[in-house]
Write a protein that holds these residues in place. Sequence first.
Motif, PDB file in Angstrom:
ATOM      1  N   ARG A   2       0.841  -1.187   0.000  1.00 13.07           N
ATOM      2  CA  ARG A   2       0.000   0.000   0.000  1.00 13.07           C
ATOM      3  C   ARG A   2       0.881   1.242   0.000  1.00 13.07           C
ATOM      4  O   ARG A   2       1.960   1.263   0.602  1.00 13.07           O
ATOM      5  N   ALA A 235      -7.052  -6.441   4.600  1.00 10.76           N
ATOM      6  CA  ALA A 235      -6.475  -5.243   3.988  1.00 10.76           C
ATOM      7  C   ALA A 235      -6.319  -4.126   5.008  1.00 10.76           C
ATOM      8  O   ALA A 235      -5.326  -3.382   4.987  1.00 10.76           O
ATOM      9  N   ARG A 237      -5.756  -4.493   8.185  1.00  8.98           N
ATOM     10  CA  ARG A 237      -4.619  -4.831   9.022  1.00  8.98           C
ATOM     11  C   ARG A 237      -3.304  -4.641   8.267  1.00  8.98           C
ATOM     12  O   ARG A 237      -2.306  -4.181   8.835  1.00  8.98           O
ATOM     13  N   GLN A 238      -3.296  -4.936   6.981  1.00 11.88           N
ATOM     14  CA  GLN A 238      -2.087  -4.716   6.190  1.00 11.88           C
ATOM     15  C   GLN A 238      -1.749  -3.225   6.142  1.00 11.88           C
ATOM     16  O   GLN A 238      -0.591  -2.840   6.215  1.00 11.88           O
ATOM     17  N   ASN A 239      -2.774  -2.403   6.007  1.00 11.75           N
ATOM     18  CA  ASN A 239      -2.568  -0.955   5.941  1.00 11.75           C
ATOM     19  C   ASN A 239      -2.083  -0.374   7.263  1.00 11.75           C
ATOM     20  O   ASN A 239      -1.287   0.575   7.275  1.00 11.75           O
ATOM     21  N   SER A 243       4.585  -4.750  11.245  1.00 11.62           N
ATOM     22  CA  SER A 243       5.006  -6.024  11.809  1.00 11.62           C
ATOM     23  C   SER A 243       6.120  -5.836  12.809  1.00 11.62           C
ATOM     24  O   SER A 243       6.980  -4.953  12.669  1.00 11.62           O
TER      25      SER A 243
END
Length: 244
Positions: A2, A235, A237-239, A243
């Motif tokens: 992203r 998505a 959580r990815q944004n 990590s």
Amino acid sequence: MRFWRRRKPLSRPLEGLVNFRDLGGLPADGGTVRPGVLFRSDSLAYATDADADRLVRDLGLSTVIDLRGEYEVSQLGRGPLARASVEYFPAPIADVSGAEDLVGHYVAMLTEKGPVLAGTVRLLSCAGTLPAVFHCEAGCDRTGVLAAVVLGLLGVPADVIAADYAATAAAMPTIHERVAVVVHRLGLPPRPVELPAWEPEAALMTKMLDVVGERWGDMEGWALSYGLTQDELAALRQNLIRSA
């Protein structure tokens, strides 16, 4: 991957906003909330021109999510960011059934305005939305509910969500002064003098989250019941999660 606008942290407090903060750095599932991409605030109508410039230039703000009702927006305006090249997403969630207490009012937002809240989560899961800020008038109740939804979906522990909600207490003296001005401007009845000035407490948010657990299992259960998909939550959580 992203992508969002280039940004740098604010080096000093904003001039007109007293309850603006980054949700970044909070512990989340698999890491921490990504800093510099999601902010909560009191009404952006109080932002100065310099504030607006800093939010766009320094933070790279892309999206404003406004949780106020149409009447509030029409009477109090959107502030200088209305003239900026940012996306504006109205998401009014205040007009709900009466409740016996504030926790009940928050739960009514989750139930009666579930589709609206789910829409904001869906927006935050999309490429190009971040960095984003969401706000109501004080940045406490409606903003606190949306913050709890998003943070809960990111796996932020309940006690951390509650502590973030309670952090608004530091801004409440100024917010109470503003409310008095707004009440006078709109010709609304003043707050009865016998009622104490209300302050946000972590226990209130903890109780709301307890109700979420009882009714939906967890915040993900709430989200799925209002039409969000596992792909959209992934998505989100990815944004928003960096990590470990």
